[in-house]
Each structure stands twice: as structure tokens, then as C-alpha cells.
Design a protein around this motif. Structure first.
Motif, PDB file in Angstrom:
ATOM      1  N   GLU A 209       0.830  -1.206   0.000  1.00 32.79           N
ATOM      2  CA  GLU A 209       0.000   0.000   0.000  1.00 32.79           C
ATOM      3  C   GLU A 209       0.865   1.257   0.000  1.00 32.79           C
ATOM      4  O   GLU A 209       0.382   2.330   0.332  1.00 32.79           O
TER       5      GLU A 209
ATOM      6  N   HIS B 222       3.060   2.045   2.064  1.00 36.83           N
ATOM      7  CA  HIS B 222       2.924   2.534   3.432  1.00 36.83           C
ATOM      8  C   HIS B 222       4.238   2.532   4.204  1.00 36.83           C
ATOM      9  O   HIS B 222       4.300   3.064   5.313  1.00 36.83           O
TER      10      HIS B 222
ATOM     11  N   ARG C 269       3.213   4.114   7.909  1.00 38.52           N
ATOM     12  CA  ARG C 269       1.864   3.983   8.475  1.00 38.52           C
ATOM     13  C   ARG C 269       1.430   2.518   8.435  1.00 38.52           C
ATOM     14  O   ARG C 269       1.989   1.708   7.701  1.00 38.52           O
ATOM     15  N   LYS C 270       0.447   2.204   9.217  1.00 40.81           N
ATOM     16  CA  LYS C 270      -0.115   0.861   9.184  1.00 40.81           C
ATOM     17  C   LYS C 270      -0.977   0.703   7.929  1.00 40.81           C
ATOM     18  O   LYS C 270      -1.704   1.629   7.564  1.00 40.81           O
TER      19      LYS C 270
ATOM     20  N   GLN D 251      -4.053  -0.318   5.513  1.00 41.27           N
ATOM     21  CA  GLN D 251      -5.493  -0.478   5.717  1.00 41.27           C
ATOM     22  C   GLN D 251      -5.918  -1.924   5.512  1.00 41.27           C
ATOM     23  O   GLN D 251      -6.895  -2.383   6.101  1.00 41.27           O
ATOM     24  N   ARG D 252      -5.181  -2.630   4.664  1.00 43.05           N
ATOM     25  CA  ARG D 252      -5.490  -4.039   4.399  1.00 43.05           C
ATOM     26  C   ARG D 252      -4.228  -4.865   4.690  1.00 43.05           C
ATOM     27  O   ARG D 252      -3.461  -5.189   3.773  1.00 43.05           O
TER      28      ARG D 252
END
Length: 277
Positions: A11, A13, A75-76, A78-79
Motif C-alpha cells: 500500500e 505505506h 503507516r499501518k 489499511q489491508r
């Protein structure tokens, strides 16, 4: 030496810094992947990871220091691709190793971890065949008879220990007497049999291992060669290197000890992963 910020992960991320030599080095070399230490982000405690990475680049080794998901600038997702943190760590490190190969032309990866990062490196190395080397700083060790003898002797001859005992025995009680913490455990140390078995597994895969210890490890490591003695039943050969720097603190904050650590790491990398190993 030049550095390039990168965003990666399924992602986009994860955030990291690729550090590369200005001049390409003949022959393929592994890249060095820095893992987070405790709650520190990718610069490392007191900038240790940055200092080591830049020195490695000057010596001809590319590296990537990145933040785990949910730490620093990463960041963490989302999926999430994993159900737990242990599996998530494996996925993140595999992605970072792939990035080192594609962006810097590295062949294989050497993991670098301090404290809990050393424990992470051990678990990642066991699960990822791309790992060809591991550098643990104040990481795993095992208690030996030599450790116990030195530990008791050092406590008996230490003037500071006797002073502390006298103050506790005969001095006035204070709140501090009930709030002293000898140390904080950031990872669970494997027992000797488990450590021996897993080190043997890594060596059988031709993974080269470097362990360095500061004076802050006095509660479980206190003399050069202790790890090799603890793993006497394992055919370590030249796959295991061990360095004791007793005058250093846990984060190698003083420049003299930090430079000794960096020089030892570079010498170990050049000996095992030079242009013509």
C-alpha cells in the motif's frame, strides 16, 4: 555516498532511506537491511543506524534503513497481509530485501539489528532464504560457567557494589530503594539449546553471523568468546564472529566505541562478502 528516500510496500505505506556508494563496486555484494531497535525509528538510537549506513556506503556496501509499519514515518496498512505482527515483520523485511536487490543490484541481504532489532533479525533470518548474513548488536547469548565465575568475581571486587550494599543495609530508607529496575527486557532470550539449534540451521544455509556486545550486557554476557563457548556443540567454523566492547554503552553513543564497532562490522563484511569472497 548518496541517499534516496523510498516509499514501498503493498500500500506504499513503508518509508525508508536507500544509502549507496558513489562508485559502484566490482562484483555483486549483499545489501544491509537495518531493523528498528525497540521504539526507535529508522535513524537508530542516537543516530547509530545512520552512522553505520554511511560508513558502509563509503566501504562499498548499499543499505536500506526503514521504519516498520506504524513506526516513524511508516503507516499501518489499511489491508494488512498478515494476521499477526510476527508474520507482518517477515513480509515487510522480504519487501525491503527485494527493494535492495532491484534498486541497488544487491545479491542477498545482511540484517543489522540492535537489542530487539537483533531478535527480529534472528527470526527473519530463519524464515527468509534471501538472508546471507546477520549482524546482532547486544542481541542473543547464553550463560556459561565462565560467565558465572566472572559475574560473581566482578561483583565481589566492585567497590561500588559494596557501597550500595552498605547504604541499603545501614542507610535511611528512601522511595528509590523500592523503585530500582536492574534492566528492561525488550525481547525474550532463547534458551541455549534452542539458540544452538537455530544457529546451526543458519550456518547450514551458509549464513554468516556477527555478534557484538557492549558493556551494557553484563547481566548475560561478560567476556569475549562466551557465545562460541556456549555453542561448542555447533560447528561454527568461520561463519561465527564475535566482538566484545566492554567500554561501550548500549547505544554506542561515544564516538570512539562507535568507530570501533563500525570498523569491526566493515572488516567482517569485506572478509565475507568482498568482490571475490
Amino acid at each position: 555516498m548518496h541517499e534516496t528516500p523510498l516509499v514501498f510496500g503493498h500500500e506504499s505505506h513503508l518509508v525508508g532511506i536507500l544509502c549507496e556508494p558513489d562508485t559502484p563496486v566490482a562484483g555483486p555484494r549483499p545489501g544491509v537491511l537495518f531493523l528498528n531497535a525497540g521504539l526507535e525509528h529508522r535513524v537508530g538510537p542516537r543516530g547509530l543506524s545512520v552512522a553505520v549506513a554511511r560508513a558502509l556506503a563509503d566501504a562499498g556496501f548499499a543499505s536500506l534503513r526503514f521504519d516498520y509499519a506504524g513506526m516513524g514515518e511508516s503507516r499501518k496498512p489499511q489491508r494488512p497481509l498478515a494476521a499477526d505482527r510476527a508474520e507482518e515483520l517477515q513480509i515487510e523485511c522480504a519487501c525491503a530485501a527485494d527493494l535492495l536487490e532491484k534498486q541497488a543490484g544487491c545479491r542477498g541481504v545482511v540484517l543489522f539489528g540492535l537489542c530487539s532489532g537483533a531478535d527480529d533479525a534472528h527470526r527473519v533470518a530463519l524464515a527468509n532464504d534471501a538472508v546471507v548474513g546477520m549482524i546482532q548488536i547486544d542481541g542473543h547469548a547464553a550463560i556459561t560457567a565462565g560467565f558465572k565465575w566472572r559475574y560473581v568475581t566482578q561483583r565481589l571486587v566492585s567497590p561500588r557494589r559494596w557501597q550500595n550494599w552498605f547504604e541499603r543495609k545501614f542507610g535511611p530508607a528512601t522511595d528509590a530503594d523500592h523503585a530500582v529496575i536492574e534492566g528492561v527486557d525488550f525481547f525474550e532470550m532463547p534458551d541455549r539449546d534452542t539458540l544452538a539449534r537455530e544457529v546451526a540451521t543458519l550456518i547450514a544455509r551458509d549464513v554468516r553471523l556477527f555478534y557484538a556486545y557492549s558493556g551494557a550486557t553484563h547481566s548475560y554476557y561478560n567476556h569475549a568468546g562466551q557465545l562460541r563457548n556456549a555453542l561448542a556443540d555447533v560447528e561454527t567454523g568461520d561463519h561465527l564472529s564475535e566482538r566484545f566492547l566492554p567500554s561501550a554503552d548500549h547505544t554506542f553513543s561515544r564516538n570512539a566505541e562507535r568507530m570501533r564497532l563500525i570498523e569491526a562490522v566493515i572488516a567482517w563484511l569485506q572478509a565475507g562478502f568482498g568482490p571475490d569472497p
